[in-house]
Write a protein that holds these residues in place. Structure first.
Motif, PDB file in Angstrom:
ATOM      1  N   ALA A 284       0.194   1.846   6.707  1.00 33.02           N
ATOM      2  CA  ALA A 284       0.162   2.389   5.355  1.00 33.02           C
ATOM      3  C   ALA A 284       1.596   2.560   4.867  1.00 33.02           C
ATOM      4  N   ARG A 285       1.782   2.549   3.567  1.00 34.65           N
ATOM      5  CA  ARG A 285       3.110   2.730   2.987  1.00 34.65           C
ATOM      6  C   ARG A 285       2.978   3.225   1.553  1.00 34.65           C
ATOM      7  N   SER A 286       4.100   3.614   0.961  1.00 31.79           N
ATOM      8  CA  SER A 286       4.132   3.949  -0.459  1.00 31.79           C
ATOM      9  C   SER A 286       4.476   2.676  -1.238  1.00 31.79           C
ATOM     10  N   GLU A 287       4.889   2.802  -2.481  1.00 25.92           N
ATOM     11  CA  GLU A 287       5.277   1.635  -3.271  1.00 25.92           C
ATOM     12  C   GLU A 287       6.523   0.967  -2.702  1.00 25.92           C
ATOM     13  N   ASP A 288       7.331   1.724  -1.991  1.00 23.91           N
ATOM     14  CA  ASP A 288       8.529   1.183  -1.339  1.00 23.91           C
ATOM     15  C   ASP A 288       8.089   0.306  -0.171  1.00 23.91           C
ATOM     16  N   TYR A 289       8.503  -0.951  -0.177  1.00 24.93           N
ATOM     17  CA  TYR A 289       8.087  -1.881   0.868  1.00 24.93           C
ATOM     18  C   TYR A 289       8.507  -1.435   2.269  1.00 24.93           C
ATOM     19  N   ASP A 290       9.614  -0.690   2.354  1.00 28.87           N
ATOM     20  CA  ASP A 290      10.141  -0.272   3.654  1.00 28.87           C
ATOM     21  C   ASP A 290       9.902   1.211   3.929  1.00 28.87           C
ATOM     22  N   SER A 291       8.765   1.710   3.478  1.00 26.87           N
ATOM     23  CA  SER A 291       8.474   3.146   3.619  1.00 26.87           C
ATOM     24  C   SER A 291       7.481   3.457   4.728  1.00 26.87           C
ATOM     25  N   ALA A 292       6.965   2.427   5.431  1.00 22.78           N
ATOM     26  CA  ALA A 292       6.020   2.704   6.530  1.00 22.78           C
ATOM     27  C   ALA A 292       6.696   3.548   7.589  1.00 22.78           C
ATOM     28  N   SER A 293       5.931   4.436   8.202  1.00 17.94           N
ATOM     29  CA  SER A 293       6.496   5.352   9.192  1.00 17.94           C
ATOM     30  C   SER A 293       5.531   5.498  10.368  1.00 17.94           C
ATOM     31  N   SER A 294       4.597   6.428  10.269  1.00 22.09           N
ATOM     32  CA  SER A 294       3.633   6.636  11.355  1.00 22.09           C
ATOM     33  C   SER A 294       2.195   6.398  10.924  1.00 22.09           C
ATOM     34  N   GLN A 295       1.933   6.412   9.618  1.00 20.44           N
ATOM     35  CA  GLN A 295       0.556   6.281   9.150  1.00 20.44           C
ATOM     36  C   GLN A 295       0.060   4.840   9.276  1.00 20.44           C
ATOM     37  N   PHE A 296      -1.138   4.708   9.798  1.00 21.74           N
ATOM     38  CA  PHE A 296      -1.745   3.393   9.985  1.00 21.74           C
ATOM     39  C   PHE A 296      -3.189   3.441   9.510  1.00 21.74           C
ATOM     40  N   PHE A 297      -3.783   2.267   9.319  1.00 21.54           N
ATOM     41  CA  PHE A 297      -5.201   2.228   8.969  1.00 21.54           C
ATOM     42  C   PHE A 297      -5.895   1.098   9.720  1.00 21.54           C
ATOM     43  N   ILE A 298      -7.178   1.304   9.965  1.00 21.85           N
ATOM     44  CA  ILE A 298      -8.018   0.297  10.613  1.00 21.85           C
ATOM     45  C   ILE A 298      -9.052  -0.163   9.590  1.00 21.85           C
ATOM     46  N   VAL A 299      -9.092  -1.450   9.354  1.00 21.93           N
ATOM     47  CA  VAL A 299      -9.958  -2.029   8.331  1.00 21.93           C
ATOM     48  C   VAL A 299     -11.407  -2.051   8.823  1.00 21.93           C
TER      49      VAL A 299
END
Length: 203
Positions: free
Chosen positions: A133-148
């Protein structure tokens, strides 16, 4: 005249010092998050309280920065006790936020490994894929993830997919079904958020 020349020399020296300082800071910013990147495949197990275990294969050849970040956080115990805070049946389950509301993360942001950000990533967001997961910033991913949970290929080239579920999609389905049964969707109240007991990397 001598005083004027001296002033010019002093001004040039100060400008050179400032430019050198900026260059040093830039290098520090570029290297502060450096770590040895992983390659190959890694296995992970997510134990969800009252639901069961989700087993994953992570692809560090396709997304080395993302997998390295996820593996390091898991090994540090970062995810233990966190929750899935965003759940949408027919879409995905999202977790890994220490604040539990979608605004938190770890101390580090990572580069988004997807085509829109200039990095080839051919993992498609089909059922069972894990992505960041991320915000509008392409390089903002950190620890949040999602499973489809259901094919969401419109996310391809925009989010850093980095592996897939090998066993335990029934756990994802059960989580989605439970929230629907409770009349909940998207941002889940804290008291109803499924708890991630642990994320373990299988060596």
């Amino acid at each position: 005249m001598k005083r004027k020349i001296l002033s010019i020399i002093l001004a040039c020296f100060m400008l050179t010092t400032l430019l050198a300082g900026c260059g040093k800071n830039q290098v520090q910013e570029e290297t502060q998050n450096d770590f040895p990147l992983l390659s190959g495949k890694y296995n992970a197990e997510i134990v969800v309280k009252d639901y069961g275990t989700i087993k994953l294969e992570l692809d560090a050849d396709t997304a080395p920065i993302t997998v390295t970040n996820f593996v390091n956080l898991a090994k540090d115990g970062f995810y233990n006790g966190l929750t899935f805070h965003r759940i949408i049946e027919g879409f995905m389950i999202q977790g890994g936020d220490p604040l539990g509301n979608g605004t938190g993360g770890s101390d580090t942001n990572i580069k988004g490994e997807f085509e829109l950000n200039g990095i080839k990533n051919d993992i498609s967001h089909v059922r069972g894929v894990i992505s960041m997961a991320r915000s509008e910033d392409y390089d903002s991913a950190s620890s949040q993830f999602f499973i489809v949970q259901a094919d969401s290929t419109y996310l391809d080239k925009q989010y850093a997919a980095f592996g897939h579920v090998t066993e335990g999609m029934e756990v994802v389905d059960a989580i989605c079904a439970k929230m629907t049964e409770l009349g909940l969707s998207d941002s889940i109240p804290a008291e109803n958020q499924p708890v991630i007991e642990s994320i373990t990397i299988i060596e």
